[in-house]
Design a protein around this motif. Structure first.
Motif, mmCIF file in Angstrom:
data_model
loop_
_atom_site.group_PDB
_atom_site.id
_atom_site.type_symbol
_atom_site.label_atom_id
_atom_site.label_comp_id
_atom_site.label_asym_id
_atom_site.label_seq_id
_atom_site.Cartn_x
_atom_site.Cartn_y
_atom_site.Cartn_z
ATOM 1 N N THR A 123 -9.339 -6.988 -0.324
ATOM 2 C CA THR A 123 -8.386 -6.128 -1.297
ATOM 3 C C THR A 123 -8.827 -6.244 -2.803
ATOM 4 O OG1 THR A 123 -6.474 -6.318 0.161
ATOM 5 C CG2 THR A 123 -6.303 -5.581 -2.057
ATOM 6 N N TYR A 124 -9.050 -5.242 -3.532
ATOM 7 C CA TYR A 124 -9.526 -5.227 -4.775
ATOM 8 C C TYR A 124 -8.555 -4.628 -5.748
ATOM 9 C CZ TYR A 124 -14.088 -5.491 -2.466
ATOM 10 O OH TYR A 124 -15.178 -6.001 -1.962
ATOM 11 N N GLN A 162 -8.751 3.457 1.761
ATOM 12 C CA GLN A 162 -7.771 3.526 3.045
ATOM 13 C C GLN A 162 -6.421 3.619 2.272
ATOM 14 O OE1 GLN A 162 -8.242 4.441 6.266
ATOM 15 N NE2 GLN A 162 -6.087 4.736 6.150
ATOM 16 N N GLU A 163 -6.298 2.818 1.312
ATOM 17 C CA GLU A 163 -4.943 2.812 0.720
ATOM 18 C C GLU A 163 -5.187 2.250 -0.916
ATOM 19 O OE1 GLU A 163 -1.750 -0.115 2.019
ATOM 20 O OE2 GLU A 163 -2.643 0.289 4.043
ATOM 21 N N GLU A 175 -11.333 -9.569 -6.289
ATOM 22 C CA GLU A 175 -11.034 -9.284 -5.109
ATOM 23 C C GLU A 175 -10.588 -10.629 -4.262
ATOM 24 O OE1 GLU A 175 -12.417 -9.825 -1.146
ATOM 25 O OE2 GLU A 175 -13.212 -11.125 -2.547
ATOM 26 N N THR A 186 -4.819 -1.183 -6.853
ATOM 27 C CA THR A 186 -5.094 -2.069 -5.691
ATOM 28 C C THR A 186 -5.673 -1.461 -4.500
ATOM 29 O OG1 THR A 186 -3.209 -3.505 -6.464
ATOM 30 C CG2 THR A 186 -4.081 -3.914 -4.316
ATOM 31 N N ASP A 246 -9.671 -11.042 -0.276
ATOM 32 C CA ASP A 246 -9.541 -11.129 1.301
ATOM 33 C C ASP A 246 -9.847 -9.337 1.472
ATOM 34 O OD1 ASP A 246 -8.760 -13.711 1.783
ATOM 35 O OD2 ASP A 246 -6.618 -12.906 1.608
ATOM 36 N N SER A 260 -11.678 0.999 4.142
ATOM 37 C CA SER A 260 -11.979 0.839 5.602
ATOM 38 C C SER A 260 -13.249 1.767 5.666
ATOM 39 C CB SER A 260 -10.911 1.639 6.318
ATOM 40 O OG SER A 260 -11.492 1.926 7.807
ATOM 41 N N LYS A 295 -7.408 -0.730 -0.832
ATOM 42 C CA LYS A 295 -7.678 -1.358 0.445
ATOM 43 C C LYS A 295 -8.822 -0.137 1.175
ATOM 44 C CE LYS A 295 -3.717 -3.994 1.560
ATOM 45 N NZ LYS A 295 -2.668 -4.149 2.210
#
Length: 118
Positions: free
Chosen positions: A72-73, A106-107, A68, A97, A70, A101, A99
């Motif tokens: 982001t995993y 979310q991504e 991880e 990867t 910031d 929310s 992201k």
């Protein structure tokens, strides 16, 4: 290995257990997926991608590494399933990867891992 958020864990476990509703619940309504140079935007497009590319191919994931940075995993997973494995390495690893929310995906970007950097 780090502790993964519930949505990320749900993505892998629901995929492995072929539970489409649980898999979709991990995604935000406006989520974005980039996989194999293809883009999927919104929950309905992602649902079709999950049905065909994950559940339809009976994909199974085994998480081998996770980091991880910031929020982001980055998760490296070994992949198996009912798909053409011609010329693929064994094990076949992909980097996911995520992201998030509000606790949902979310991504999601899926690519070959570059082991020199994360």
């Amino acid at each position: 290995m780090i502790q993964l958020p519930n949505a990320v864990k749900a993505y892998f476990s629901a995929s492995n257990e072929e539970r489409l509703d649980s898999l979709m619940a991990a995604f935000d309504e406006d989520a974005y997926v980039f996989d194999d140079n293809r883009e999927f935007r919104g929950i309905e497009a992602i649902r079709h991608w999950c049905e065909s590319d994950i559940l339809g191919a009976r994909v199974r994931f085994e998480v081998t590494d996770a980091t991880e940075q910031d929020g982001t995993y980055a998760v490296i997973a070994s992949i198996d399933g009912d798909f053409d494995k011609t010329n693929l390495p064994s094990p076949f690893l992909l980097k996911h990867t995520f992201k998030l929310s509000a606790g949902k995906i979310q991504e999601l970007h899926i690519a070959l891992p570059s082991f020199g950097k994360r």
